[in-house]
Design a protein around this motif. Structure first.
Motif, mmCIF file in Angstrom:
data_model
loop_
_atom_site.group_PDB
_atom_site.id
_atom_site.type_symbol
_atom_site.label_atom_id
_atom_site.label_comp_id
_atom_site.label_asym_id
_atom_site.label_seq_id
_atom_site.Cartn_x
_atom_site.Cartn_y
_atom_site.Cartn_z
ATOM 1 N N THR A 60 0.832 -1.202 0.000
ATOM 2 C CA THR A 60 0.000 0.000 0.000
ATOM 3 C C THR A 60 0.866 1.251 0.000
ATOM 4 O OG1 THR A 60 -1.802 -1.120 1.153
ATOM 5 C CG2 THR A 60 -1.768 1.277 1.267
ATOM 6 N N SER A 61 1.923 1.250 0.796
ATOM 7 C CA SER A 61 2.808 2.410 0.848
ATOM 8 C C SER A 61 3.546 2.608 -0.473
ATOM 9 C CB SER A 61 3.818 2.251 1.992
ATOM 10 O OG SER A 61 3.163 2.229 3.239
ATOM 11 N N PHE A 62 4.005 1.514 -1.084
ATOM 12 C CA PHE A 62 4.637 1.608 -2.395
ATOM 13 C C PHE A 62 3.673 2.237 -3.400
ATOM 14 C CE2 PHE A 62 7.638 -1.930 -1.166
ATOM 15 C CZ PHE A 62 8.801 -1.243 -1.442
ATOM 16 N N ASP A 63 2.444 1.747 -3.397
ATOM 17 C CA ASP A 63 1.443 2.252 -4.333
ATOM 18 C C ASP A 63 1.162 3.732 -4.093
ATOM 19 O OD1 ASP A 63 1.272 -0.259 -5.421
ATOM 20 O OD2 ASP A 63 -0.620 -0.793 -4.445
ATOM 21 N N GLU A 64 1.098 4.123 -2.822
ATOM 22 C CA GLU A 64 0.834 5.524 -2.495
ATOM 23 C C GLU A 64 1.969 6.427 -2.972
ATOM 24 O OE1 GLU A 64 0.201 5.497 1.689
ATOM 25 O OE2 GLU A 64 -1.886 4.813 1.542
ATOM 26 N N MET A 65 3.214 5.991 -2.787
ATOM 27 C CA MET A 65 4.351 6.798 -3.223
ATOM 28 C C MET A 65 4.410 6.893 -4.743
ATOM 29 S SD MET A 65 5.717 8.025 -0.557
ATOM 30 C CE MET A 65 6.960 8.860 -1.528
ATOM 31 N N THR A 66 4.037 5.809 -5.427
ATOM 32 C CA THR A 66 4.011 5.825 -6.887
ATOM 33 C C THR A 66 2.911 6.753 -7.389
ATOM 34 O OG1 THR A 66 4.865 3.555 -6.964
ATOM 35 C CG2 THR A 66 3.767 4.380 -8.935
ATOM 36 N N THR A 67 1.738 6.675 -6.766
ATOM 37 C CA THR A 67 0.626 7.555 -7.139
ATOM 38 C C THR A 67 0.986 9.008 -6.880
ATOM 39 O OG1 THR A 67 -1.009 5.846 -6.668
ATOM 40 C CG2 THR A 67 -1.796 8.119 -6.678
ATOM 41 N N GLN A 68 1.628 9.261 -5.740
ATOM 42 C CA GLN A 68 2.017 10.631 -5.407
ATOM 43 C C GLN A 68 2.954 11.205 -6.462
ATOM 44 O OE1 GLN A 68 4.466 11.109 -1.951
ATOM 45 N NE2 GLN A 68 4.208 13.313 -1.871
ATOM 46 N N SER A 84 9.905 17.278 -3.077
ATOM 47 C CA SER A 84 8.793 16.857 -2.224
ATOM 48 C C SER A 84 8.683 15.339 -2.187
ATOM 49 C CB SER A 84 7.489 17.470 -2.736
ATOM 50 O OG SER A 84 6.395 17.023 -1.966
ATOM 51 N N TRP A 85 8.771 14.708 -3.358
ATOM 52 C CA TRP A 85 8.673 13.251 -3.418
ATOM 53 C C TRP A 85 9.851 12.597 -2.704
ATOM 54 C CZ3 TRP A 85 11.591 9.222 -5.397
ATOM 55 C CH2 TRP A 85 10.944 7.985 -5.472
ATOM 56 N N LEU A 86 11.033 13.150 -2.901
ATOM 57 C CA LEU A 86 12.223 12.594 -2.263
ATOM 58 C C LEU A 86 12.097 12.669 -0.744
ATOM 59 C CD1 LEU A 86 15.087 11.425 -2.700
ATOM 60 C CD2 LEU A 86 15.935 13.782 -2.727
ATOM 61 N N ARG A 87 11.625 13.806 -0.232
ATOM 62 C CA ARG A 87 11.479 13.975 1.214
ATOM 63 C C ARG A 87 10.461 12.977 1.776
ATOM 64 N NH1 ARG A 87 12.998 17.977 4.420
ATOM 65 N NH2 ARG A 87 13.318 19.441 2.683
ATOM 66 N N ASP A 88 9.321 12.854 1.099
ATOM 67 C CA ASP A 88 8.277 11.943 1.580
ATOM 68 C C ASP A 88 8.712 10.490 1.483
ATOM 69 O OD1 ASP A 88 6.683 14.094 2.153
ATOM 70 O OD2 ASP A 88 5.371 13.874 0.416
ATOM 71 N N CYS A 89 9.472 10.166 0.446
ATOM 72 C CA CYS A 89 9.946 8.793 0.270
ATOM 73 C C CYS A 89 10.936 8.429 1.376
ATOM 74 C CB CYS A 89 10.597 8.644 -1.106
ATOM 75 S SG CYS A 89 10.733 6.938 -1.678
ATOM 76 N N VAL A 90 11.822 9.348 1.716
ATOM 77 C CA VAL A 90 12.761 9.101 2.801
ATOM 78 C C VAL A 90 12.007 8.940 4.117
ATOM 79 C CG1 VAL A 90 14.616 10.121 4.188
ATOM 80 C CG2 VAL A 90 14.711 10.258 1.692
ATOM 81 N N ALA A 91 11.025 9.812 4.356
ATOM 82 C CA ALA A 91 10.235 9.727 5.595
ATOM 83 C C ALA A 91 9.508 8.396 5.689
ATOM 84 C CB ALA A 91 9.240 10.883 5.664
ATOM 85 N N TRP A 92 8.969 7.946 4.575
ATOM 86 C CA TRP A 92 8.245 6.671 4.577
ATOM 87 C C TRP A 92 9.186 5.503 4.846
ATOM 88 C CZ3 TRP A 92 9.014 2.969 0.576
ATOM 89 C CH2 TRP A 92 8.300 1.790 0.793
#
Length: 197
Positions: A60-68, A84-92
């Motif tokens: 689910t998290s992979f899918d959410e990051m891909t959708t984002q 933004s994506w890089l920051r959120d991906c690191v946080a996840w």
């Protein structure tokens, strides 16, 4: 799947998420089963391997990051979208302790249950990077594989108690090193943007 079986499966996933957050990806399956109040045999019936359990937990998290990533492509500037994506991906990736080690291995192992999700996630980041490179907003001597490695490295920093206080600052340093002045043709490394994830 019967309703009771699905309930057991969801309960195991919830327990696994809590256990991995607290103890890391090496937590024993027996401990996860104990937390879920099910027998180890029940856990293994749903998830025969640790990777199968992690894949179900992380999908689910992979899918959410891909959708984002797809949404950011159309809603933000190339530079803002990538950072933004890089920051959120690191946080996840720091949410589940030790998962970056598994992701780094899975990206190279086509037999891994996590391989397809990791490849998809890497490709999503690569598209944002390529878009930023085409706009002159990101250096052109890195590609999607490099970006994926930087996510893993930054997540590792956040996972080290002695280094965690510096994690945000170091993220900004790395992000600044990736980005250039928008529209500039003097990107470090020069050349044309790499193709593919």
């Amino acid at each position: 799947m019967r309703a009771d079986a699905r309930k057991n499966r969801d309960h195991v996933l919830a327990a696994a998420g809590t256990a991995i957050t607290e103890q890391g990806v090496d937590v024993s399956l027996r401990d996860i089963a104990r937390r879920a109040d099910v027998g180890l045999a029940t856990l293994l019936r749903h998830f025969p391997t640790r990777e199968a359990l992690l894949e179900a937990l992380l999908r689910t998290s992979f899918d959410e990051m891909t959708t984002q990533a797809g949404e950011l492509e159309t809603s933000s500037s190339p530079e803002d979208a990538l950072v933004s994506w890089l920051r959120d991906c690191v946080a996840w990736t720091t949410e589940y302790r030790g998962v970056t080690v598994l992701m780094a291995a899975a990206i190279e192992d086509t037999e891994s249950a996590l391989h397809a999700s990791c490849v998809t996630l890497r490709a999503a980041g690569a598209r944002l990077l390529t878009r930023a490179q085409a706009a002159g907003a990101a250096r052109t001597d890195i590609d999607g594989t490099d970006l994926f490695a930087l996510v893993a490295a930054l997540a590792w920093l956040s996972d080290q108690p002695a280094l965690a206080p510096s994690a945000d600052h170091l993220f900004d340093v790395v992000a600044s090193a990736i980005m250039t002045s928008a529209g500039s043709t003097d990107t470090p490394g020069g050349g044309t943007p790499p193709s593919g994830p």
